[in-house]
Design a protein around this motif. Structure first.
Motif, PDB file in Angstrom:
ATOM      1  N   GLY A 115      -2.085 -14.085  -1.564  1.00 15.39           N
ATOM      2  CA  GLY A 115      -0.831 -14.440  -1.684  1.00 15.39           C
ATOM      3  C   GLY A 115       0.184 -13.636  -1.923  1.00 15.39           C
ATOM      4  O   GLY A 115       1.354 -13.779  -1.701  1.00 15.39           O
ATOM      5  N   TYR A 116      -0.077 -12.291  -2.200  1.00 13.62           N
ATOM      6  CA  TYR A 116       0.917 -11.318  -2.283  1.00 13.62           C
ATOM      7  C   TYR A 116       0.679 -10.527  -1.259  1.00 13.62           C
ATOM      8  O   TYR A 116       1.602  -9.168  -0.995  1.00 13.62           O
ATOM      9  CB  TYR A 116       0.572 -10.491  -3.592  1.00 13.62           C
ATOM     10  N   VAL A 117       0.129 -10.438  -0.095  1.00 13.16           N
ATOM     11  CA  VAL A 117      -0.001  -9.823   1.056  1.00 13.16           C
ATOM     12  C   VAL A 117       1.391  -9.596   1.619  1.00 13.16           C
ATOM     13  O   VAL A 117       2.012  -8.524   2.033  1.00 13.16           O
ATOM     14  CB  VAL A 117      -0.927 -10.216   2.078  1.00 13.16           C
ATOM     15  N   PRO A 118       2.165 -10.689   2.013  1.00 17.37           N
ATOM     16  CA  PRO A 118       3.624 -10.585   2.585  1.00 17.37           C
ATOM     17  C   PRO A 118       4.516  -9.623   1.903  1.00 17.37           C
ATOM     18  O   PRO A 118       4.960  -8.697   2.398  1.00 17.37           O
ATOM     19  CB  PRO A 118       4.308 -12.029   2.456  1.00 17.37           C
ATOM     20  N   LEU A 119       4.409  -9.793   0.571  1.00 18.95           N
ATOM     21  CA  LEU A 119       5.278  -8.851  -0.492  1.00 18.95           C
ATOM     22  C   LEU A 119       4.769  -7.209  -0.266  1.00 18.95           C
ATOM     23  O   LEU A 119       5.723  -6.446  -0.048  1.00 18.95           O
ATOM     24  CB  LEU A 119       5.178  -9.200  -1.855  1.00 18.95           C
ATOM     25  N   VAL A 120       3.650  -7.142  -0.247  1.00 24.45           N
ATOM     26  CA  VAL A 120       3.020  -5.757  -0.267  1.00 24.45           C
ATOM     27  C   VAL A 120       3.290  -5.281   1.102  1.00 24.45           C
ATOM     28  O   VAL A 120       3.562  -4.089   1.392  1.00 24.45           O
ATOM     29  CB  VAL A 120       1.440  -5.700  -0.603  1.00 24.45           C
ATOM     30  N   ALA A 121       2.914  -5.927   2.023  1.00 25.76           N
ATOM     31  CA  ALA A 121       3.335  -5.557   3.617  1.00 25.76           C
ATOM     32  C   ALA A 121       4.895  -5.271   3.758  1.00 25.76           C
ATOM     33  O   ALA A 121       5.302  -3.970   4.258  1.00 25.76           O
ATOM     34  CB  ALA A 121       2.830  -6.639   4.657  1.00 25.76           C
ATOM     35  N   GLU A 122       5.519  -5.678   3.009  1.00 25.16           N
ATOM     36  CA  GLU A 122       7.099  -5.441   3.085  1.00 25.16           C
ATOM     37  C   GLU A 122       7.558  -4.192   2.413  1.00 25.16           C
ATOM     38  O   GLU A 122       8.181  -3.282   2.882  1.00 25.16           O
ATOM     39  CB  GLU A 122       7.934  -6.646   2.477  1.00 25.16           C
ATOM     40  N   LYS A 123       6.796  -4.044   1.237  1.00 28.37           N
ATOM     41  CA  LYS A 123       7.207  -2.791   0.152  1.00 28.37           C
ATOM     42  C   LYS A 123       6.569  -1.589   0.968  1.00 28.37           C
ATOM     43  O   LYS A 123       6.940  -0.471   0.572  1.00 28.37           O
ATOM     44  CB  LYS A 123       6.511  -3.221  -0.946  1.00 28.37           C
ATOM     45  N   LEU A 124       5.589  -1.811   1.856  1.00 26.21           N
ATOM     46  CA  LEU A 124       4.740  -0.546   2.037  1.00 26.21           C
ATOM     47  C   LEU A 124       5.137  -0.084   3.519  1.00 26.21           C
ATOM     48  O   LEU A 124       4.879   0.815   4.358  1.00 26.21           O
ATOM     49  CB  LEU A 124       3.406  -0.741   2.078  1.00 26.21           C
ATOM     50  N   THR A 125       6.087  -1.076   4.130  1.00 27.32           N
ATOM     51  CA  THR A 125       6.749  -0.740   5.589  1.00 27.32           C
ATOM     52  C   THR A 125       7.207   0.694   5.537  1.00 27.32           C
ATOM     53  O   THR A 125       7.721   1.230   4.775  1.00 27.32           O
ATOM     54  CB  THR A 125       7.832  -1.488   5.937  1.00 27.32           C
ATOM     55  N   GLY A 126       6.597   1.599   6.499  1.00 25.32           N
ATOM     56  CA  GLY A 126       6.975   2.890   6.422  1.00 25.32           C
ATOM     57  C   GLY A 126       6.271   3.810   5.885  1.00 25.32           C
ATOM     58  O   GLY A 126       6.424   5.027   6.048  1.00 25.32           O
ATOM     59  N   SER A 127       5.326   3.504   4.977  1.00 21.30           N
ATOM     60  CA  SER A 127       4.503   4.538   4.404  1.00 21.30           C
ATOM     61  C   SER A 127       3.309   4.516   5.001  1.00 21.30           C
ATOM     62  O   SER A 127       2.904   3.736   5.681  1.00 21.30           O
ATOM     63  CB  SER A 127       4.523   4.033   2.863  1.00 21.30           C
ATOM     64  N   GLU A 128       2.320   5.485   4.442  1.00 25.94           N
ATOM     65  CA  GLU A 128       1.086   5.508   5.180  1.00 25.94           C
ATOM     66  C   GLU A 128       0.041   4.502   4.217  1.00 25.94           C
ATOM     67  O   GLU A 128      -1.287   4.718   4.733  1.00 25.94           O
ATOM     68  CB  GLU A 128       0.431   7.169   4.889  1.00 25.94           C
ATOM     69  N   VAL A 129       0.408   4.070   3.353  1.00 26.28           N
ATOM     70  CA  VAL A 129      -0.360   3.350   2.393  1.00 26.28           C
ATOM     71  C   VAL A 129      -0.827   1.843   2.975  1.00 26.28           C
ATOM     72  O   VAL A 129       0.140   1.274   3.733  1.00 26.28           O
ATOM     73  CB  VAL A 129       0.329   2.954   1.040  1.00 26.28           C
ATOM     74  N   LYS A 130      -2.235   1.564   3.041  1.00 26.02           N
ATOM     75  CA  LYS A 130      -2.486   0.442   3.741  1.00 26.02           C
ATOM     76  C   LYS A 130      -2.558  -0.858   2.873  1.00 26.02           C
ATOM     77  O   LYS A 130      -2.630  -0.773   1.662  1.00 26.02           O
ATOM     78  CB  LYS A 130      -3.897   0.361   4.307  1.00 26.02           C
ATOM     79  N   VAL A 131      -2.144  -2.202   3.633  1.00 28.71           N
ATOM     80  CA  VAL A 131      -2.339  -3.278   2.765  1.00 28.71           C
ATOM     81  C   VAL A 131      -3.670  -4.024   2.811  1.00 28.71           C
ATOM     82  O   VAL A 131      -4.283  -4.049   4.084  1.00 28.71           O
ATOM     83  CB  VAL A 131      -1.255  -4.372   3.544  1.00 28.71           C
ATOM     84  N   CYS A 132      -4.245  -4.229   1.724  1.00 28.95           N
ATOM     85  CA  CYS A 132      -5.697  -4.794   1.648  1.00 28.95           C
ATOM     86  C   CYS A 132      -5.572  -6.137   0.892  1.00 28.95           C
ATOM     87  O   CYS A 132      -4.765  -6.096  -0.233  1.00 28.95           O
ATOM     88  CB  CYS A 132      -6.508  -3.571   0.881  1.00 28.95           C
ATOM     89  N   SER A 133      -6.225  -6.892   1.496  1.00 25.39           N
ATOM     90  CA  SER A 133      -6.590  -8.013   0.548  1.00 25.39           C
ATOM     91  C   SER A 133      -7.799  -8.465   0.352  1.00 25.39           C
ATOM     92  O   SER A 133      -8.994  -8.220   1.177  1.00 25.39           O
ATOM     93  CB  SER A 133      -5.856  -9.451   1.437  1.00 25.39           C
ATOM     94  N   VAL A 134      -8.261  -9.337  -1.037  1.00 26.07           N
ATOM     95  CA  VAL A 134      -9.519  -9.459  -1.394  1.00 26.07           C
ATOM     96  C   VAL A 134      -9.777 -10.941  -1.002  1.00 26.07           C
ATOM     97  O   VAL A 134      -8.714 -11.724  -0.982  1.00 26.07           O
ATOM     98  CB  VAL A 134      -9.566  -9.352  -3.018  1.00 26.07           C
ATOM     99  N   ILE A 135     -10.951 -11.356  -0.507  1.00 24.33           N
ATOM    100  CA  ILE A 135     -11.115 -12.636   0.071  1.00 24.33           C
ATOM    101  C   ILE A 135     -12.349 -13.184  -0.730  1.00 24.33           C
ATOM    102  O   ILE A 135     -13.349 -12.413  -1.064  1.00 24.33           O
ATOM    103  CB  ILE A 135     -11.552 -12.372   1.479  1.00 24.33           C
ATOM    104  N   GLY A 136     -12.202 -14.274  -1.142  1.00 25.68           N
ATOM    105  CA  GLY A 136     -13.371 -14.795  -2.079  1.00 25.68           C
ATOM    106  C   GLY A 136     -13.252 -14.550  -3.367  1.00 25.68           C
ATOM    107  O   GLY A 136     -14.270 -14.783  -4.223  1.00 25.68           O
ATOM    108  N   PHE A 137     -12.102 -13.856  -3.926  1.00 26.62           N
ATOM    109  CA  PHE A 137     -12.245 -13.577  -5.191  1.00 26.62           C
ATOM    110  C   PHE A 137     -11.841 -14.624  -6.283  1.00 26.62           C
ATOM    111  O   PHE A 137     -11.197 -15.268  -5.866  1.00 26.62           O
ATOM    112  CB  PHE A 137     -11.063 -12.267  -5.398  1.00 26.62           C
ATOM    113  N   PRO A 138     -12.560 -14.766  -7.518  1.00 25.79           N
ATOM    114  CA  PRO A 138     -13.296 -13.678  -7.940  1.00 25.79           C
ATOM    115  C   PRO A 138     -14.750 -13.798  -7.706  1.00 25.79           C
ATOM    116  O   PRO A 138     -15.902 -13.091  -7.778  1.00 25.79           O
ATOM    117  CB  PRO A 138     -12.934 -13.681  -9.450  1.00 25.79           C
TER     118      PRO A 138
END
Length: 118
Positions: free
Chosen positions: A41-64
């Protein structure tokens, strides 16, 4: 050696706030972490915040628990990727594994792997 490039900066709390996720991203950029890992649910926010950086966007699936339907995990992974996730961390069904259902666990992993692409 730059160990930070091997670290996923992670916040998976059910009550994580938008501000906490934004701070997580800022810290990851400042410290040059490999990725920020969040619930899908937070992937869109993280993708926006990390735009232009070298940091990757990772999402956990089936958690917990990892005990959801395989089709639900595959759908969540596909949706997370469409929203900007560059890496997927999946929770396996430990109950199946403990029951010796290795084929079911493998099929679960494979279904998510297929939607991830190369």
């Amino acid at each position: 050696m730059d160990y930070a490039r091997y670290i996923d900066h992670t916040l998976l709390a059910a009550n994580a706030t938008v501000q906490q996720i934004a701070t997580l991203c800022d810290e990851a950029i400042a410290h040059h972490f490999y990725a920020v890992c969040v619930n899908s649910g937070y992937v869109p926010l993280v993708a926006e915040k990390l735009t232009g950086s070298e940091v990757k966007v990772c999402s956990v699936i089936g958690f917990p628990l990892g005990a959801g339907l395989t089709s639900a995990k595959a759908f969540e992974a596909k949706a997370a990727i469409a929203a900007g996730a560059q890496e997927i961390d999946m929770v396996i069904n430990v109950g199946w594994l403990q029951s010796g259902e290795v084929k079911a666990v493998s099929a679960d992993i494979q279904a998510v792997r297929e939607v991830c692409g190369p």
